[in-house]
Design an enzyme around this catalytic site. Structure first.
Site, PDB file in Angstrom:
ATOM      1  N   SER A 181      -6.363  10.428   2.900  1.00 61.04           N
ATOM      2  CA  SER A 181      -6.779  10.511   4.295  1.00 61.04           C
ATOM      3  C   SER A 181      -8.067  11.339   4.392  1.00 61.04           C
ATOM      4  CB  SER A 181      -5.642  11.073   5.148  1.00 61.04           C
ATOM      5  OG  SER A 181      -5.852  10.812   6.509  1.00 61.04           O
ATOM      6  N   GLU A 233      -1.081   0.990   7.373  1.00 62.28           N
ATOM      7  CA  GLU A 233      -1.649   2.307   7.662  1.00 62.28           C
ATOM      8  C   GLU A 233      -1.330   2.792   9.086  1.00 62.28           C
ATOM      9  OE1 GLU A 233      -3.163   4.421   5.766  1.00 62.28           O
ATOM     10  OE2 GLU A 233      -4.055   3.371   4.080  1.00 62.28           O
ATOM     11  N   HIS A 235       0.858   5.060   6.520  1.00 65.26           N
ATOM     12  CA  HIS A 235      -0.077   6.106   6.132  1.00 65.26           C
ATOM     13  C   HIS A 235       0.691   7.339   5.661  1.00 65.26           C
ATOM     14  CE1 HIS A 235      -3.961   8.097   6.147  1.00 65.26           C
ATOM     15  NE2 HIS A 235      -3.424   9.124   6.778  1.00 65.26           N
TER      16      HIS A 235
END
Length: 521
Positions: A200, A328, A424
């Site tokens: 990230s 995600e 995610h």
């Protein structure tokens, strides 16, 4: 507080505890599960007082043996993701810039590959002391030296403040890598085989480091997990910094902000983040996604975007492993409370905002004719946020003659009845093998079948990441424009052409440029 003469460090532990000698002084760590662990090692001076908002400065040395068994305090961060509790616990301790090391063989002749982790947290939160980032299993089972560290986030690290260098958080990362280069041999690591890996905002940082001349020569390989596409133009970053300072009735200058308590300044950044939906006309797409801080393409610290830098050959001498999770956006949809409840109007708005090109919404509907509002909403957000920025980084690298390997995590998280899919952050516990601790591990669930599946997938991922760090080969062919071979991680992994072909074609001509301040601002 920032004393001019550092206090004598505590010395504790038994005589059997591992001791290493660094340029700054000797350190006593601990032995845990057969691995030598050293925590809270300063790699730069505390950035407070006269050093507030400055580039990191070399740490002062110490006499005697310094205890290195406790993590350093987190950098200032207010309410984001509950990290305010961590900051309160560390109140009064300003030694934010510290590293931690796990080594299976802390000796100068071991020559082991080194893996340096950069945690995510939207550039506003995060600390290396979280249990999900414990490097013990990677070090013990895979024979690598693992390094984690803190860097400045939020206003302290990324706000565009007059009189201060841009991207102080990135400069902290460079300083940590310089510490690794100069000192990791004492912990058994090979400074010539350093792999930086992050997820990230950590992956965005990895991408930024590839574009920074200051980082050249500090890393041999890079792993970027879910690269965010948000990088800011200086005008946008300066306008957001002005709003943060205005929360305190001040101007965004070093002179005005340097005396403000770090917790108050972090709270001001949180207030601006909370009000982002009301600033969409001025700040555009970042306001729609509540992104208040990101690396700034300032032309000096970060000369150009990572995609431009790699396309121009900046990463040609660095092996790259890059990829994303399949779903995600799913985690964020759940956090928003709209999982399974996205309306046609919400999907249409998302397509109008984030789909590439003047007719992007129509093209998305044509590419995914069977998709309902929820799927279209998640697809376009996933693509804009992480999937296409990650793929385009590989494309830029290979197009300039560099080498990249691409992956996608397709294994669905068993937690919450599997509703989150391959969301995610699911890759973080799999990479470290920490499946029963930390926030990310909650995605996996606690039943035996889920844990067994997670162990299977984690073993594949850990083997690939550590093989890449060791030899530059994760176990599948490099990506190229013709075959586009991709490793899909699941309980039975496969190598196949890039699986998100429809999205790839939709975004083929898109350029991930620095996000601007609105033309009407």
């Amino acid at each position: 507080m920032s004393p001019s003469v550092p206090p004598s460090p505590p010395s504790y532990g038994s005589t059997s505890d591992p001791v290493v000698k660094t340029a700054a002084g000797s350190l006593r760590g601990a032995r845990e599960g057969g691995v030598a662990v050293f925590r809270g090692i300063p790699y730069a001076r505390p950035p407070v007082g006269a050093l507030r908002f400055a580039a990191p400065r070399a740490v002062r040395g110490w006499d005697g043996v310094r205890g290195a068994r406790a993590f350093g305090p987190p950098p200032p961060q207010a309410g984001a993701f509950g990290m305010d509790a961590l900051s309160r616990e560390a109140a009064g301790d300003d030694d934010w810039l510290t590293v931690n090391v796990w080594s299976p063989d802390p000796g100068p002749g071991a020559g082991l590959p080194v893996m340096v982790w950069i945690q995510g947290g939207a550039y506003v939160t995060g600390t290396s002391g979280l249990p999900e980032y414990d490097g013990g299993r990677l070090a013990r089972e895979h024979g690598v030296v693992v390094v984690t560290f803190n860097y400045r986030v939020g206003v302290e690290g990324f706000a565009q403040i007059e009189g201060a260098p841009a991207n102080r958080g990135l400069l902290d990362q460079v300083a940590a890598l310089e510490w690794v280069r100069d000192g990791i041999r004492a912990f058994g690591g090979d400074p010539g085989r350093v792999t930086v890996f992050g997820e990230s905002a950590g992956a965005g940082s990895v991408a930024a480091l590839l574009a920074m001349g200051r980082a050249r020569g500090l890393l041999r390989r890079a792993v970027a997990q879910s690269v965010p596409g948000a990088f800011f133009a200086p005008e946008l970053a300066a306008d957001i910094a002005g709003a943060c300072a205005a929360e305190l009735g001040l101007r965004p200058t070093v002179a005005a902000l340097s005396a403000v308590d770090p917790a108050r300044l972090a709270a001001a950044g949180d207030a601006v983040t909370a009000g982002l939906p009301g600033r969409v006309e001025r700040w555009g797409l970042p306001a729609h996604r509540s992104i208040a801080f990101a690396p700034v393409v300032d032309g000096e610290v970060l000369p150009v975007t990572p995609w431009q830098a790699l396309a121009e050959g900046a990463g040609r001498d660095v092996d790259l492993l890059v990829g994303h999770t399949r779903d995600e956006q799913r985690l964020f949809t759940a956090i928003e409370g709209t999982l399974g409840q996205v309306t046609g109007e919400q999907a249409a708005e998302a397509l109008a905002l984030f789909a590439p090109g003047p007719d992007g919404a129509r093209h998305y509907r044509g590419a995914f004719p069977a998709a309902g509002p929820g799927e279209l909403y998640e697809l376009v957000h996933s693509d804009w946020l992480f999937r296409m920025p990650s793929l385009h980084l590989a494309r830029a690298q290979t197009g300039a003659g560099g080498r990249a390997h691409v992956y996608e995590l397709t294994w669905s998280a068993p937690g919450m009845g599997g509703a989150l899919g391959a969301c995610h952050g699911l890759d973080v516990p799999l990479v470290f093998g920490n499946l029963v601790q930390g926030h990310a591990a909650a995605l996996i669930g606690d039943d035996l079948a889920s844990r067994a599946e997670a162990e299977t997938v984690s073993a594949y991922v850990r083997d690939a990441w550590t093989a890449f760090a060791d030899r530059g080969d994760p176990g599948w062919p490099a990506y190229d424009a013709m075959r586009r071979l991709t490793r899909c991680f699941d309980t039975i992994p496969v190598v196949a052409p890039y699986p998100e072909e429809a999205s790839r074609l939709l975004w083929e001509d898109h350029v991930f440029a620095a996000l601007p301040l609105s033309a009407g601002a």
